[in-house]
Scaffold this motif. Structure first.
Motif, PDB file in Angstrom:
ATOM      1  N   HIS B 148      49.021  38.089  77.459  1.00  0.00           N
ATOM      2  CA  HIS B 148      48.149  39.108  76.872  1.00  0.00           C
ATOM      3  C   HIS B 148      47.462  39.794  78.040  1.00  0.00           C
ATOM      4  N   ILE B 149      47.162  41.085  77.913  1.00  0.00           N
ATOM      5  CA  ILE B 149      46.612  41.776  79.077  1.00  0.00           C
ATOM      6  C   ILE B 149      45.126  41.505  79.283  1.00  0.00           C
ATOM      7  N   VAL B 150      44.431  41.089  78.257  1.00  0.00           N
ATOM      8  CA  VAL B 150      43.006  40.787  78.412  1.00  0.00           C
ATOM      9  C   VAL B 150      42.781  39.271  78.492  1.00  0.00           C
ATOM     10  N   ARG B 309      46.810  57.488  79.000  1.00  0.00           N
ATOM     11  CA  ARG B 309      45.396  57.433  78.593  1.00  0.00           C
ATOM     12  C   ARG B 309      44.896  55.991  78.474  1.00  0.00           C
ATOM     13  N   CYS B 310      45.836  55.053  78.375  1.00  0.00           N
ATOM     14  CA  CYS B 310      45.510  53.653  78.068  1.00  0.00           C
ATOM     15  C   CYS B 310      44.417  53.079  78.960  1.00  0.00           C
ATOM     16  N   ILE B 311      43.449  52.399  78.336  1.00  0.00           N
ATOM     17  CA  ILE B 311      42.399  51.721  79.101  1.00  0.00           C
ATOM     18  C   ILE B 311      42.596  50.201  79.066  1.00  0.00           C
ATOM     19  N   ARG B 312      43.766  49.758  78.647  1.00  0.00           N
ATOM     20  CA  ARG B 312      44.149  48.329  78.695  1.00  0.00           C
ATOM     21  C   ARG B 312      43.161  47.427  77.953  1.00  0.00           C
ATOM     22  N   CYS B 313      42.821  47.826  76.739  1.00  0.00           N
ATOM     23  CA  CYS B 313      41.888  47.004  75.972  1.00  0.00           C
ATOM     24  C   CYS B 313      42.611  45.903  75.208  1.00  0.00           C
ATOM     25  N   GLY B 314      43.896  46.092  74.948  1.00  0.00           N
ATOM     26  CA  GLY B 314      44.663  45.068  74.237  1.00  0.00           C
ATOM     27  C   GLY B 314      44.525  45.116  72.718  1.00  0.00           C
ATOM     28  N   ALA B 315      43.749  46.050  72.186  1.00  0.00           N
ATOM     29  CA  ALA B 315      43.567  46.094  70.731  1.00  0.00           C
ATOM     30  C   ALA B 315      44.895  46.315  70.009  1.00  0.00           C
ATOM     31  N   CYS B 316      45.789  47.089  70.638  1.00  0.00           N
ATOM     32  CA  CYS B 316      47.072  47.349  69.967  1.00  0.00           C
ATOM     33  C   CYS B 316      47.864  46.061  69.789  1.00  0.00           C
ATOM     34  N   MET B 317      47.792  45.162  70.766  1.00  0.00           N
ATOM     35  CA  MET B 317      48.527  43.897  70.565  1.00  0.00           C
ATOM     36  C   MET B 317      47.799  42.981  69.597  1.00  0.00           C
ATOM     37  N   VAL B 369      44.064  51.643  65.671  1.00  0.00           N
ATOM     38  CA  VAL B 369      42.949  51.043  66.418  1.00  0.00           C
ATOM     39  C   VAL B 369      42.817  51.529  67.856  1.00  0.00           C
ATOM     40  N   CYS B 370      43.824  52.141  68.402  1.00  0.00           N
ATOM     41  CA  CYS B 370      43.764  52.515  69.821  1.00  0.00           C
ATOM     42  C   CYS B 370      42.529  53.369  70.098  1.00  0.00           C
ATOM     43  N   PRO B 371      41.663  52.925  71.016  1.00  0.00           N
ATOM     44  CA  PRO B 371      40.396  53.617  71.241  1.00  0.00           C
ATOM     45  C   PRO B 371      40.558  55.007  71.861  1.00  0.00           C
ATOM     46  N   VAL B 372      41.724  55.275  72.459  1.00  0.00           N
ATOM     47  CA  VAL B 372      41.943  56.608  73.023  1.00  0.00           C
ATOM     48  C   VAL B 372      43.073  57.327  72.291  1.00  0.00           C
ATOM     49  N   ARG B 373      43.335  56.856  71.085  1.00  0.00           N
ATOM     50  CA  ARG B 373      44.284  57.488  70.154  1.00  0.00           C
ATOM     51  C   ARG B 373      45.625  57.848  70.775  1.00  0.00           C
ATOM     52  N   ILE B 374      46.239  56.891  71.438  1.00  0.00           N
ATOM     53  CA  ILE B 374      47.586  57.132  71.962  1.00  0.00           C
ATOM     54  C   ILE B 374      48.559  57.123  70.779  1.00  0.00           C
ATOM     55  N   PRO B 375      49.360  58.183  70.633  1.00  0.00           N
ATOM     56  CA  PRO B 375      50.303  58.216  69.497  1.00  0.00           C
ATOM     57  C   PRO B 375      51.502  57.299  69.776  1.00  0.00           C
ATOM     58  N   ILE B 376      51.248  56.003  69.730  1.00  0.00           N
ATOM     59  CA  ILE B 376      52.252  55.026  70.151  1.00  0.00           C
ATOM     60  C   ILE B 376      53.547  55.171  69.347  1.00  0.00           C
ATOM     61  N   VAL B 377      53.428  55.393  68.035  1.00  0.00           N
ATOM     62  CA  VAL B 377      54.639  55.496  67.214  1.00  0.00           C
ATOM     63  C   VAL B 377      55.456  56.738  67.587  1.00  0.00           C
TER      64      VAL B 377
HETATM   65  S1  SF4 Z   1      44.930  49.947  72.099  1.00  0.00           S
HETATM   66 FE1  SF4 Z   1      45.340  51.825  73.249  1.00  0.00          FE
HETATM   67  S2  SF4 Z   1      44.000  51.688  75.031  1.00  0.00           S
HETATM   68 FE2  SF4 Z   1      44.082  49.651  74.172  1.00  0.00          FE
HETATM   69  S3  SF4 Z   1      45.742  48.635  75.308  1.00  0.00           S
HETATM   70 FE3  SF4 Z   1      46.669  49.476  73.463  1.00  0.00          FE
HETATM   71  S4  SF4 Z   1      47.397  51.501  74.067  1.00  0.00           S
HETATM   72 FE4  SF4 Z   1      45.956  50.824  75.658  1.00  0.00          FE
END
Ligand code: SF4
Lengths: 253, 474
Positions: B148-150, B309-317, B369-377
């Motif tokens: 996990h990144i965090v 844009r990712c700030i590596r918060c890990g919320a997406c995982m 949930v992505c805090p910087v709204r990355i359009p992951i899909v």
């Molecule tokens: S939720 Fe968004 S900002 Fe956080 S790790 Fe995933 S992609 Fe990066």
């Protein structure tokens, strides 16, 4: 999404049945048409329709998806709303067509088409403002909102509002109700181990809800969850919401 | 080494009951904590809009901001180095260490150093590196990758950690008391901090206008690694820069609340220079290594750029139903989960990790949930298209590498069936008549029917039913 503005009640609508309903759950499609007809609408079903193109699109085969999408764009030419009994296909038609046709000669038609697309429960609630009277027996039911319905179409409350109008239906809460059931189209074939684990967990949650009937607005999820329940020998009947609403509210006599 | 493959890793992980329950419990806890932090949905959306705009603005001006950052860092006495590739970055770090005659090294948590495989590289050069983040320290003991990144060691429960520490640290007896386990680790680490010749850290945000490096952490090991040794080397991906100091607080708030559900972390370090004359502590030298390693290529494509844009918060995982089932190691990549599925193939190429974008049901839980709204899909879909593209040489390295003749042909067949109303009507009727005779135990259906009943074709299609009922066709 939720900020969408809705038109006045039209006289005519198109019905896009979806390929899964066409082949596996045609009763759900018929029920959707009947719900709309009962509201006094002229429902048109273009016989040349086939599939929204999502399977190929999600698999990364965009040229193939576009060829199939073009067939739909061309066969729904009049400015009528297009009603779709699936959150997933509705989202493909509404949210993905504009990008898919970018720079294509049919781009204008595709964008115009996509703007006219409504998911069935969305249309019943916001445009037709239907009022339902429950004629069915008491029944315990749980609702599975598909991911595309909830998160791509922004439709969380609409199906519940319809189910809540049915006085004899006891709507049971589903644990982790917002979590994906693991269907994911070709995901279920390409990554079967994860898909089965997710479907298994979801089936367990459905069982624990105590419901006799599992209602959803997407046949992919229904096929996945109900197929898992059935393989385990469990008796929870799957119903598409259109069929469920129609069965309980039309006078059979 | 065999080629990394998500399906194989996932199939193994899914059958590991202990692992699955470790992850489910941990992810449930993290989701709950995050939700409690964002009880006010409107505030959350306002903050996300702000976070998204700060990161987009920074990326839009990235080249200038990096130059500005370099100039201001230099003015502050921080030495700046540019690394095009991971190898360049490793060599730069090694050169600095050699010049300082450094033999031992403590590390704060840094995902970029994992991307560079820095530990591995330095150990081969005879330099001893010690991870000082508790989780990283444990996985270093276990010789594993972070899952996990965090929270790098989230795949292990307390008993598994206790067993590991007993086995690997001399003179330690088995205990499941978390305080006791922390005390043991602290004792080992403290000594190393004082003896280490150099410290390495990552960077969460670098402020261009002031030349400040921000480091977010909970254990104080980041502060120790960056202040106790004589030399501090910070490594960062070039995308981490922001324009203004005032851009930091909203991002910090989004980061800590999304990641661990904390209103703020225990430590927040702002490093702006080495020790100045007259100061009592701090390193004598501070270095900043700016790593590109494929990021410029991502930046150049407007559809892919939001990845950065990712700030590596890990919320997406934490919110991913797939990650929750299989855990981080199944991905066989430094960054797992949804962000890993879009970032790793872009950094390493679709020829190497073209499997990753397919490891998703596209359920959008990450996007929500992505805090910087990355359009992951959207990016997953784009990468799938690029992986299967009939032409090579798209904007992602290795475009077209996943395309297989058999699958391409199957989709051509599917197209032929569905692109014409007449063909579709004929074939769908045929399926209604004969489809149920297909055996469920072969072909693609086999995977489906292992745990589910076979779907049953209806006797008549909706097309046939509507025609019979006289539903108008136009
Ligand atoms: S939720 Fe968004 S900002 Fe956080 S790790 Fe995933 S992609 Fe990066």
């Amino acid at each position: 999404m939720s900020e969408r503005s809705y038109p006045e009640r039209p006289e005519s609508v198109y019905f896009f049945g979806t390929c899964l309903i066409d082949l596996f759950y045609p009763g759900a499609g018929m029920a959707g048409i009947e719900l709309l007809q009962r509201e006094g609408l002229n429902v048109i079903f273009p016989q040349a329709q086939s599939c929204c193109g999502q399977p190929a699109y999600n698999s990364g085969y965009r040229d193939e998806a576009r060829a199939v999408a073009r067939n739909q764009v061309r066969h729904f030419p009049k400015p009528y709303p297009v009603i779709v009994p699936s959150g997933s296909c509705a989202s493909m038609l509404r949210n993905r067509y504009p990008g898919l046709f970018e720079g294509d000669p049919d781009e204008g038609a595709a964008v115009g088409f996509s703007k006219r697309v409504y998911e069935l429960t969305e249309f019943l609630v916001h445009v037709l403002k239907v009022e339902l009277t429950d004629l069915g027996p008491p029944m315990k039911v749980t609702w599975h909102g598909s991911c595309s319905m909830q998160r791509e179409m922004g439709l969380r409350e609409e199906p519940r509002q319809l189910l809540a109008q049915l006085g004899n239906v006891d709507l049971r809460p589903l644990e982790r109700e917002r979590e994906c059931c693991g269907f994911g189209g070709t995901f279920s074939i390409k990554l079967p181990e994860i898909s089965a684990a997710m479907a298994g967990d979801k089936a367990g949650d459905v069982e624990r809800s105590g419901a006799e009937v599992l209602v959803s607005g997407d046949c992919g999820c229904l096929m996945n969850i109900a197929g898992t329940l059935e393989a385990r020998g469990r008796r929870v009947a799957p119903r598409h919401i259109a069929e469920f609403l129609w069965e309980r509210t039309h006078d059979k006599g | 080494m065999t080629k990394a493959d998500f399906r194989a890793g996932a199939a193994r992980a899914v059958g590991d009951v202990q692992l699955r329950s470790n992850f489910r419990r941990a992810m449930d806890g993290l989701m709950e904590k995050r939700a409690a932090q964002f009880a006010d949905g409107e505030e959350l959306e306002r903050l996300r809009t702000l976070g998204e705009s700060i990161r987009s603005r920074s990326l839009a001006r990235l080249p200038e901001l990096l130059v500005q950052l370099e100039n201001n860092c230099r003015e502050n006495g921080i030495q700046v180095h540019w690394a095009e590739t991971a190898e360049d970055g490793n060599r730069i770090v090694l050169d600095i260490l050699k010049r300082r005659n450094a033999k031992t090294l403590v590390k704060g948590k840094s995902m970029v150093s994992e991307e560079m495989e820095l530990n591995h590289f330095l150990e081969a050069q005879g330099i001893e590196t010690l991870e000082s983040d508790l989780g990283e320290y444990i996985i270093q003991l276990a010789q594993e990758m972070p899952s996990h990144i965090v929270m790098p060691v989230i795949h292990r429960n307390t008993a598994q950690i206790a067993e590991l520490m007993e086995r690997k640290i001399a003179g330690v007896s088995y205990t499941e008391n978390p305080d006791e386990l922390c005390r043991i680790a602290r004792k080992v680490l403290r000594e190393k901090f004082y003896k280490a010749d150099a410290g390495i850290s990552g960077v969460n945000f670098a402020v261009a206008e002031t030349g400040t490096l921000c480091l977010v952490e909970n254990e104080g090991n980041g502060r120790m690694s960056t202040t106790a040794p004589k030399t501090h080397i910070a490594v960062m991906g070039i995308e981490k820069v922001v324009e203004h100091l005032q851009d930091v607080p909203p991002l910090l708030s989004l980061l800590t609340r999304s990641a661990t559900g904390q209103p703020i972390t225990t430590y927040f370090n702002m490093i702006s220079s080495p020790r100045r004359p007259g100061e009592q502590d701090g390193p004598q030298e501070v270095h900043l290594v700016l790593l590109d390693n494929g990021r410029s290529r991502i930046l150049a494509d407007p559809e892919l750029r939001p990845t950065l844009r990712c700030i590596r918060c890990g919320a997406c995982m934490n919110h991913c139903p797939v990650y929750t089932r299989v855990g981080g190691h199944a991905y066989q990549a430094v960054i797992p989960g949804p962000i890993g599925e879009i970032l790793t193939p872009q950094l390493r190429g679709l020829d190497v990790r073209g499997d990753m974008p397919f490891g998703s049901t596209l359920c959008n839980a990450c996007v929500e949930v992505c805090p910087v709204r990355i359009p992951i899909v959207d990016i997953l879909l784009r990468l799938r298209a690029e992986a299967n593209s009939p032409e090579q040489g798209g904007s992602v390295k290795g475009a077209g590498a996943k395309r297989e003749g058999k699958e391409a042909m199957a989709w051509k067949g599917w197209q032929a069936m569905h692109a014409s109303g007449a063909v579709y009507n004929g074939l769908s009727r045929l399926l209604a008549k004969t489809g149920n005779m297909m055996p469920g135990s072969v072909g693609p259906l086999k995977a489906w029917t292992a745990t589910r009943t076979k779907p049953r074709f209806a006797a008549r299609t909706l097309h046939q039913m509507t025609r019979k009922r006289g539903i108008p066709d136009e």
